[in-house]
Design an enzyme around this catalytic site. Structure first.
Site, PDB file in Angstrom:
ATOM      1  N   ASP A  67      -1.022   4.747  -2.901  1.00  0.00           N
ATOM      2  CA  ASP A  67       0.028   5.537  -3.532  1.00  0.00           C
ATOM      3  C   ASP A  67      -0.487   6.227  -4.787  1.00  0.00           C
ATOM      4  O   ASP A  67      -1.595   5.925  -5.266  1.00  0.00           O
ATOM      5  CB  ASP A  67       1.249   4.652  -3.866  1.00  0.00           C
ATOM      6  CG  ASP A  67       0.851   3.268  -4.395  1.00  0.00           C
ATOM      7  OD1 ASP A  67      -0.294   3.116  -4.870  1.00  0.00           O
ATOM      8  OD2 ASP A  67       1.663   2.350  -4.329  1.00  0.00           O
ATOM      9  N   ASP A 139      10.540  -6.321  -7.157  1.00  0.00           N
ATOM     10  CA  ASP A 139      11.721  -6.039  -6.329  1.00  0.00           C
ATOM     11  C   ASP A 139      11.395  -6.090  -4.828  1.00  0.00           C
ATOM     12  O   ASP A 139      12.192  -5.669  -4.006  1.00  0.00           O
ATOM     13  CB  ASP A 139      12.326  -4.676  -6.699  1.00  0.00           C
ATOM     14  CG  ASP A 139      11.347  -3.517  -6.492  1.00  0.00           C
ATOM     15  OD1 ASP A 139      10.238  -3.747  -5.971  1.00  0.00           O
ATOM     16  OD2 ASP A 139      11.702  -2.372  -6.854  1.00  0.00           O
ATOM     17  N   HIS A 141       8.794  -4.555  -3.308  1.00  0.00           N
ATOM     18  CA  HIS A 141       8.162  -3.370  -2.715  1.00  0.00           C
ATOM     19  C   HIS A 141       6.721  -3.646  -2.285  1.00  0.00           C
ATOM     20  O   HIS A 141       6.056  -4.521  -2.841  1.00  0.00           O
ATOM     21  CB  HIS A 141       8.251  -2.145  -3.645  1.00  0.00           C
ATOM     22  CG  HIS A 141       7.428  -2.188  -4.895  1.00  0.00           C
ATOM     23  ND1 HIS A 141       7.921  -1.823  -6.126  1.00  0.00           N
ATOM     24  CD2 HIS A 141       6.135  -2.528  -5.134  1.00  0.00           C
ATOM     25  CE1 HIS A 141       6.975  -1.923  -7.034  1.00  0.00           C
ATOM     26  NE2 HIS A 141       5.881  -2.355  -6.459  1.00  0.00           N
ATOM     27  N   GLU A 146      10.309   1.230  -2.223  1.00  0.00           N
ATOM     28  CA  GLU A 146      11.315   0.479  -2.962  1.00  0.00           C
ATOM     29  C   GLU A 146      12.413   0.000  -2.005  1.00  0.00           C
ATOM     30  O   GLU A 146      12.480   0.447  -0.851  1.00  0.00           O
ATOM     31  CB  GLU A 146      11.913   1.384  -4.051  1.00  0.00           C
ATOM     32  CG  GLU A 146      10.899   1.846  -5.103  1.00  0.00           C
ATOM     33  CD  GLU A 146      10.510   0.746  -6.098  1.00  0.00           C
ATOM     34  OE1 GLU A 146      10.448  -0.432  -5.711  1.00  0.00           O
ATOM     35  OE2 GLU A 146      10.248   1.092  -7.266  1.00  0.00           O
TER      36      GLU A 146
HETATM   37  C1  F6R Z   1      -0.121  -0.360  -6.240  1.00  0.00           C
HETATM   38  C2  F6R Z   1       1.001  -0.707  -5.402  1.00  0.00           C
HETATM   39  C3  F6R Z   1       2.110  -1.590  -5.855  1.00  0.00           C
HETATM   40  C4  F6R Z   1       1.623  -2.846  -6.587  1.00  0.00           C
HETATM   41  C5  F6R Z   1       2.819  -3.675  -7.041  1.00  0.00           C
HETATM   42  C6  F6R Z   1       2.387  -4.902  -7.811  1.00  0.00           C
HETATM   43  O1  F6R Z   1      -0.996   0.526  -5.563  1.00  0.00           O
HETATM   44  O2  F6R Z   1       1.025  -0.235  -4.319  1.00  0.00           O
HETATM   45  O3  F6R Z   1       2.873  -1.984  -4.749  1.00  0.00           O
HETATM   46  O4  F6R Z   1       0.813  -3.597  -5.731  1.00  0.00           O
HETATM   47  O5  F6R Z   1       3.657  -2.893  -7.822  1.00  0.00           O
HETATM   48  O6  F6R Z   1       1.784  -4.491  -9.004  1.00  0.00           O
HETATM   49  P1  F6R Z   1       0.992  -5.524  -9.904  1.00  0.00           P
HETATM   50  O7  F6R Z   1      -0.145  -5.988  -9.080  1.00  0.00           O
HETATM   51  O8  F6R Z   1       0.533  -4.719 -11.083  1.00  0.00           O
HETATM   52  O9  F6R Z   1       1.944  -6.614 -10.237  1.00  0.00           O
END
Ligand code: F6R
Length: 264
Positions: A67, A139, A141, A146
């Site tokens: 992403d 959440d 995701h 989301e």
């Molecule tokens: C990042 C991504 C997100 C993160 C998620 C957890 O490329 O796709 O889904 O993996 O937001 O983020 P952290 O690891 O910073 O807690």
């Protein structure tokens, strides 16, 4: 779904690195899917050390990011492409042109409406993703899908929830207003097309989303629960992230008795 509970975040990172190392030993030209954020950093550091030591090589690997924020300049330090280059790919022997990410920078805004379709085509041309690294959001995701994301979704623009923007404000000097509202993200359906999914989560803040993803119903309100529909998923979590799992002792017992012939 294989659920592995490790004693420490470092052990989770080392195990994730083992899975990548084994894949590249078998297939040096594998296509890797890379996640950004904090969760995979210990795994990336371990892989950097192994690459330095010559025990793994990325020289023939192709990599795709999950992403990207919409509207940051391409050289913004928190643009996910810059993030992964800084934290990982510039420190291994990956050919720079073999790293691909969704193109949603401010400079490419005119092409934004077709960027998702073009990114999907790039992944397809590369033969699809062999191993996709994932984190999980507070959440529930995966990538930036989301809650209420279609479980069949493909790469497209999404709006971040307030919660995700608050969680990610730490990368933007604590200023939630600096966190973009929109992202270009692989869809849940895109992620499910990868041949092996490896999700890494550590820390207590991940206990609730992990329990919902692993043991809850499959629902778009927890996009990570769609992993239950995939036939090759490895969930690597530390004790804190495992603390809300009802069947934790069963997962521990399975892993303690994992036969040596059984791959990840
Ligand atoms: C990042 C991504 C997100 C993160 C998620 C957890 O490329 O796709 O889904 O993996 O937001 O983020 P952290 O690891 O910073 O807690």
């Amino acid at each position: 779904m294989e659920i592995v509970i490790t004693a420490t975040p470092a052990a989770a990172g080392a195990l994730g690195a083992d899975v990548v190392t084994r894949l590249l030993g078998d297939n040096p030209e594998a296509v890797l899917g890379l996640a950004t954020g904090s969760s995979p950093l210990l795994m990336y550091r371990e892989l950097i050390a192994r690459c330095d030591a010559g025990t793994v090589s990325f020289s023939r690997v192709t990599a795709f990011l999950l992403d990207e924020y919409v509207g940051l300049s391409a050289d913004h330090p928190q643009a996910y492409r810059r993030f992964i280059e800084r934290e990982f790919t510039s420190q291994i022997n990956l050919v720079p042109s073999a790293l691909h990410g969704p193109d949603s920078s401010i400079e490419s805004r005119r092409e934004l409406p077709t960027a998702g379709t073009r990114y999907e085509a790039q992944i397809t041309r590369a033969g699809g993703v062999d191993l996709q690294i994932l984190g999980i959001g507070g959440d529930g995701h995966i990538a930036f899908n989301e809650p209420a994301s279609s479980l069949a979704s493909r790469t497209r623009i999404k709006s971040l929830t307030e919660r995700t923007r608050a969680d990610n404000a730490r990368f933007f000097g604590g200023d939630i207003d600096a966190v973009p509202r929109h992202v270009l993200t692989q869809g849940v359906g895109t992620i499910l097309n990868a041949r092996h999914l490896v999700l890494i989560a550590t820390g207590e803040s991940k206990a609730d989303p992990i329990a919902r993803a692993v043991e809850g119903p499959v629902t778009s309100m927890t996009p990570a629960s769609a992993l239950q529909l995939h036939r090759h998923v490895t969930i690597i979590i530390d004790e804190a992230a495992a603390s809300a799992l009802v069947n934790a002792s069963y997962y521990r017992e399975n892993y303690a008795n994992k036969p040596s012939w059984q791959p990840y």
